[in-house]
Design a protein around this motif. Structure first.
Motif, short mmCIF file in Angstrom:
data_model
loop_
_atom_site.label_atom_id
_atom_site.label_comp_id
_atom_site.label_asym_id
_atom_site.label_seq_id
_atom_site.Cartn_x
_atom_site.Cartn_y
_atom_site.Cartn_z
N ARG A 88 92.28 -28.78 -18.54
CA ARG A 88 93.50 -29.02 -17.80
C ARG A 88 93.50 -30.44 -17.25
N CYS A 89 94.56 -31.18 -17.53
CA CYS A 89 94.71 -32.54 -17.00
C CYS A 89 94.93 -32.48 -15.50
N VAL A 90 94.25 -33.35 -14.74
CA VAL A 90 94.39 -33.29 -13.29
C VAL A 90 95.66 -33.95 -12.77
N TYR A 91 96.37 -34.70 -13.63
CA TYR A 91 97.54 -35.43 -13.11
C TYR A 91 98.67 -34.45 -12.80
N HIS A 92 99.06 -33.64 -13.78
CA HIS A 92 100.16 -32.69 -13.55
C HIS A 92 99.83 -31.28 -14.02
N GLY A 93 98.54 -31.03 -14.34
CA GLY A 93 98.12 -29.67 -14.63
C GLY A 93 98.39 -29.17 -16.04
N GLU C 176 103.75 -43.56 -7.69
CA GLU C 176 104.36 -43.41 -6.38
C GLU C 176 105.71 -42.68 -6.47
N LEU C 177 106.42 -42.90 -7.56
CA LEU C 177 107.73 -42.28 -7.74
C LEU C 177 107.64 -40.84 -8.23
N ASP C 178 106.44 -40.43 -8.62
CA ASP C 178 106.23 -39.16 -9.30
C ASP C 178 105.87 -38.10 -8.26
N THR C 179 106.88 -37.47 -7.74
CA THR C 179 106.65 -36.54 -6.63
C THR C 179 106.05 -35.22 -7.10
N ALA C 180 105.97 -35.01 -8.42
CA ALA C 180 105.43 -33.75 -8.94
C ALA C 180 103.91 -33.69 -8.92
N HIS C 181 103.26 -34.85 -9.01
CA HIS C 181 101.81 -34.82 -9.23
C HIS C 181 101.03 -34.39 -8.00
N ALA C 182 101.64 -34.53 -6.81
CA ALA C 182 100.89 -34.28 -5.58
C ALA C 182 100.33 -32.86 -5.54
N SER C 325 88.31 -28.79 -5.03
CA SER C 325 89.19 -29.94 -5.20
C SER C 325 89.65 -29.97 -6.66
N PHE C 326 90.94 -30.21 -6.86
CA PHE C 326 91.45 -30.20 -8.22
C PHE C 326 90.75 -31.25 -9.09
N THR C 327 90.40 -32.39 -8.46
CA THR C 327 89.78 -33.47 -9.23
C THR C 327 88.28 -33.63 -8.98
N GLY C 328 87.83 -33.25 -7.77
CA GLY C 328 86.45 -33.60 -7.40
C GLY C 328 86.30 -35.06 -7.02
N ILE C 329 87.42 -35.78 -6.95
CA ILE C 329 87.41 -37.21 -6.61
C ILE C 329 87.83 -37.34 -5.15
N PRO C 330 87.15 -38.17 -4.36
CA PRO C 330 87.38 -38.19 -2.92
C PRO C 330 88.62 -39.00 -2.50
N GLY C 331 89.60 -38.31 -1.92
CA GLY C 331 90.70 -39.01 -1.29
C GLY C 331 91.89 -39.22 -2.20
N ARG C 333 94.10 -41.64 -2.47
CA ARG C 333 94.31 -42.94 -3.11
C ARG C 333 93.37 -43.12 -4.30
N VAL C 334 92.13 -42.71 -4.14
CA VAL C 334 91.20 -42.84 -5.27
C VAL C 334 91.60 -41.90 -6.40
N GLN C 335 92.09 -40.73 -6.06
CA GLN C 335 92.59 -39.82 -7.10
C GLN C 335 93.72 -40.49 -7.89
N ASP C 336 94.63 -41.13 -7.17
CA ASP C 336 95.71 -41.84 -7.86
C ASP C 336 95.15 -42.93 -8.77
N MET C 337 94.18 -43.68 -8.26
CA MET C 337 93.62 -44.76 -9.07
C MET C 337 92.95 -44.22 -10.33
N ALA C 338 92.30 -43.06 -10.22
CA ALA C 338 91.59 -42.51 -11.38
C ALA C 338 92.56 -42.24 -12.54
N VAL C 339 93.73 -41.70 -12.22
CA VAL C 339 94.66 -41.42 -13.32
C VAL C 339 95.50 -42.63 -13.71
N GLN C 340 95.62 -43.61 -12.79
CA GLN C 340 96.48 -44.76 -13.08
C GLN C 340 95.74 -45.92 -13.76
#
Lengths: 427, 427, 427
Positions: A88-93, C176-182, C325-331, C333-340
């Motif tokens: 499962r991708c962590v970005y949008h599942g 930032e515009l992607d309100t679904a990923h949160a 944690s869905f990612t296991g990545i801390p925080g 902002r860092v989660q965002d950076m991992a996928v971006q």
């Protein structure tokens, strides 16, 4: 020598390249099984033939080999959750099965059919001989998995290792086919003369094409009564069997491109009749740097990089080079890497080389590969052996009377009956 | 300013480039003699004018300078065995003499003539003044070795050092020709005013072409009675003599391209009449970072990289910059490197610059180099001095009455009789 | 998806590129004020929109923003002396004021007018909200500085931080515009189910263009009585407001290209009515790696690099990924950076993506940016709000009855009277 154009063609294996398409008609080693041992363990990411890939073992033990990027917005599936029969991708599942099927799109509206229209690119895998193999070509061209002897034996009869080598695959393949260099590059002289005696150093070379690839054949006339033959099978697209004799275990090598300047070097040692014994295993585990011998090498468990490498001059010992070793570099595998990883850099400029009589096997292999690439561009698929057992063969290192024909010699020492392998006369 | 095209032409010195061909008509410093001190010692590998080279000193003390790659299959000769009057490749044992002759191909059949048809590319060398010089051009165009004064003196009269500088050669050459910058970049003010007084800062600039290259001439009118002249000879293709006066030792600098973004900076200090004394040697051994002065710099003995470099902001001390040093950077050589190694990066974008009256020497040198490149493309060889003694010259730093002509001044201070050097009037 | 051509257009922001010209019509954050706190302190060097720049604060506290290279011979002004109302190049002493005027050329002859003809390229700056903003476009097109609410408040009402993110700006802006990923990427489940419940996960998406850019709108139907709206304003060219509700401080983010593969990520948290309290400040100072929460992240004070980054797999904890944690990545902002930071690498290959209904805001923003680029190539300037107060807006996160219109909802929650902002109906 090759023209600049042919050198480009033969060395480039990324998607859409002529030689890349040839590689995509064969099963190639991708990972050691030990790298992906457990179900639902974190996924692996790696390069293969210029493609970024993810491998994972799902809850049922099946292996998935997918493009690294999620097909949605290309986040890396390396961060993915390996859970309940899918990744499962962590970005949008979004969730994918080992065959690339999209199993879930949790943010899409109820009743959406979108997931039926999206697939992750997924490749076939096959696990055998301690290695996870991959087939990256068209689904309808997939060949039967070849019966390399060691893939059919109990696990304790063989051992496979892998190393990162920082050069084009062809520089390693050429080295494996080059039976002349062993007398020099790998020479440890000690009490012996620095140079090998001429009757050992000088060889004649022959080649013979087969249905699995080619035989590269070298003959030394050790005396009027004794000819020493070394026969190195070259399996398409980039595998070889190092000549072995008698009770000595056999050795398979595979040069597998990550990209055009990095390759995985797979090495497998096997004994057809019995488990490898402690001494044989020690020779594998202890490479030249650590006091052992042989074609395996100790690597970093994460990067598969060798301790002796170009960055530290392969730990060359210039004193030892004067007094006991032709190179002063520890171990046969590292010695090979030293001459292969920097032939003009990671891609040899073959239009400037000067080939000698020792290079006949190399010339033959290049011609075969280039011919297959050209034919495939014309729509002619590479020939595949009629039977997977054609790969169930041995190399040869034997001292015999001068009149023995090398092809007959080779046939006489094979483990499976004649007839499964077609072979041209040596020339 | 230069056009984008001219900037490309003047900065590129690899094989086959117009400016590379100009460089290949002159002897250039390649190594310090101390780098290759012993017969049969391990070979060195390095870049020169974009070519990968190997240097070795054979059993008879002769120096071989070969292309790095063995002509056979391009393994690096760096791994080679330096033995018995030749360098032997470890891959298949091919052996080469200092002139590139192939002396042995031990795996070829008895009676093979193949080695007569294969040569390693070999370049001429000349050892003088503590430096191993190389000539990389056509054999039939080789000029006599120039009689730089310090190459004719006893060894203890001079000292040569070398550094790696990470920029195009021209940025360093321009800096050496730029006699205006010393009042600013190298200013240590302490008790003095921060800025140099106008009569020192303001100069007039002249140039005069010569048979060895050019003179770059600067004049400050210190008073109505005193003109201060600094005359910097520019030897083709990229050497300069820093202005010196009286008992002060003279200084030679050479900017030698490894490739287009890295250069060797050779610096030689010499005294024509006597051994360098302890104080002078200390000034060489202790650079600005370590409490000394002058144009030499302490380097890593393997990489020739300076301790203060772009990666650590040249150890700039911003407090010192406010209180005692124009730059806060330690030592004149490191100060030069700070402004030269990053003029838009390693290759200055000269189409965007704004030259002032202080840049006359720079403009003159560029025009000369570009003209030689253009002429050589038309088949006109660069002019060479009629006599090697034309290089046996001194720089000038002198305070004289205003009416003295600079060219006459320069001639009057040279160590060899007039007539060996032709020179145009200053303009 | 975008065509390969449109992806090139939208991601390239260097000088002369179509999208670079769009960015050059807006004020963009360049530095934190704290980076350039003191008058006459050493200059800073950095990249912005592919340009090498130098910033300094002169003796009068004015900020200068100049091209890094001295216009003379392109030495870096980073080594410069920040002294007496100007920055002086250390190579030859040329001195420049904050507006680029050349104030001194000390080596030019007395009476020379040359300095009147030379200017350093200088850009306008504006200091507000703890940030130094820059305008890199044509002087005659400069817009009024926008009244972001937090730039109008007392300093203790807001806090700004900055990080380096190693990817193209658009990958961050899209995130930032992607309100679904949160609901996925940032999900910490602990006692909760691993997956968010469908009524939370599933949203509908709308967009509405405005005079400052766009609103990206997401709606979840939490029950028959409650609709949950999240409205993310997108300010041109690359700024967003993360949805906030009630007493929670608001959050501004800015994705500012250094070059096409590196960006500054500015994040500002502010409270309109009161100073940020200790708990809020702690959440900013302690990022996810250090036990805090929220969109800020702790960085190296010199490089602005995050401790968790691609080189260390963002410190992913695969055990935590299974258990809490869905990612296991801390925080976050860092989660965002991992996928971006690795969507095919630093520049996403958007021609291969598969967009879903959740990507409507992303599609709208891309279309808007590409349309502005195309129009600007035709000479049509980007629309600017009629009043700087159009930027004085809030994001929205609100639970309301199903029938409420999102644009009316948005207007009702804005801090300034209706009328300053024009807005299209949501679609």
């Amino acid at each position: 020598m090759l023209s600049v154009q042919d050198n480009e063609r033969i060395t480039r294996t990324g998607p859409g390249t002529p030689m890349g398409e040839v590689f995509r008609r064969f099963w190639v080693p991708a990972l050691l099984s030990s790298e992906l041992a457990d179900a639902d363990a974190p996924p692996l990411r790696f390069l293969l033939l210029g493609e970024r890939l993810i491998a994972f073992r799902d809850s049922d033990g099946r292996i998935g080999l997918l493009e690294e990027q999620c097909p949605h917005r290309h986040a890396s599936l390396y961060w993915g959750r390996n859970e309940d029969a899918g990744l499962r991708c962590v970005y949008h599942g979004w969730k994918f099965g080992v065959d690339g099927t999209c199993l879930d799109m949790p943010a899409e509206p109820a009743g959406s059919r979108m997931k039926d229209g999206v697939r992750a690119v997924a490749y076939e895998t096959h696990e055998a001989g301690g290695i996870i193999w991959a087939y990256l070509g068209p689904k309808d061209k997939i060949p039967p998995f070849p019966h390399f002897e060691w893939t059919l034996l109990p696990a304790d009869h063989s051992m496979a290792t892998k190393r990162l080598q920082v050069c084009n695959y062809l520089q390693n393949l050429e080295g494996e086919l080059d039976t002349a260099h062993a007398n020099f590059l790998h020479r440890e002289f000690g009490e012996n003369p620095v140079m090998p005696p001429p009757e050992v150093a000088r060889k004649r070379f022959l080649i013979a094409e087969t249905d699995f690839g080619m035989l590269s054949i070298g003959r030394s006339d050790l005396s009027d009564e004794v000819a020493y033959w070394r026969i190195t099978p070259f399996h398409l697209p980039s595998f070889t069997l190092i000549p072995s004799a008698g009770e000595t275990p056999y050795v398979f090598t595979g040069a597998v491109p990550l990209d055009d300047t990095h390759m995985w070097g797979f090495t497998v040692t096997w004994s057809p009749d019995r488990p490898l014994d402690e001494k044989e295993l020690a020779a594998i585990r202890l490479d030249g740097v650590h006091g052992g011998v042989g074609p395996h090498v100790v690597v970093d468990p994460v990067t598969f990089r060798t301790e002796a490498n170009l960055g530290n001059d392969y730990l060359i010992d210039r004193d030892l080079q004067r007094t006991g070793s032709f190179t002063g570099i520890p171990g046969t595998r590292v010695q090979d890497m030293a001459v292969q990883e920097d032939q003009d850099g990671p891609i040899c400029l073959r239009h400037k080389e000067h080939l000698g009589t020792t290079d006949r096997g190399i010339v033959g292999a290049r011609r075969l590969l280039l011919r297959l690439a050209e034919q495939l561009e014309q729509g002619i698929e590479p020939p595949q052996p009629q039977h997977a057992d054609s790969y169930r063969i041995h190399s040869v290192a034997a001292e015999v009377p001068p009149a023995v024909d090398p092809i007959e010699l080779w046939h006489s020492l094979q483990p499976v009956p004649a007839g499964t392998t077609t072979i041209e006369p040596a020339r």
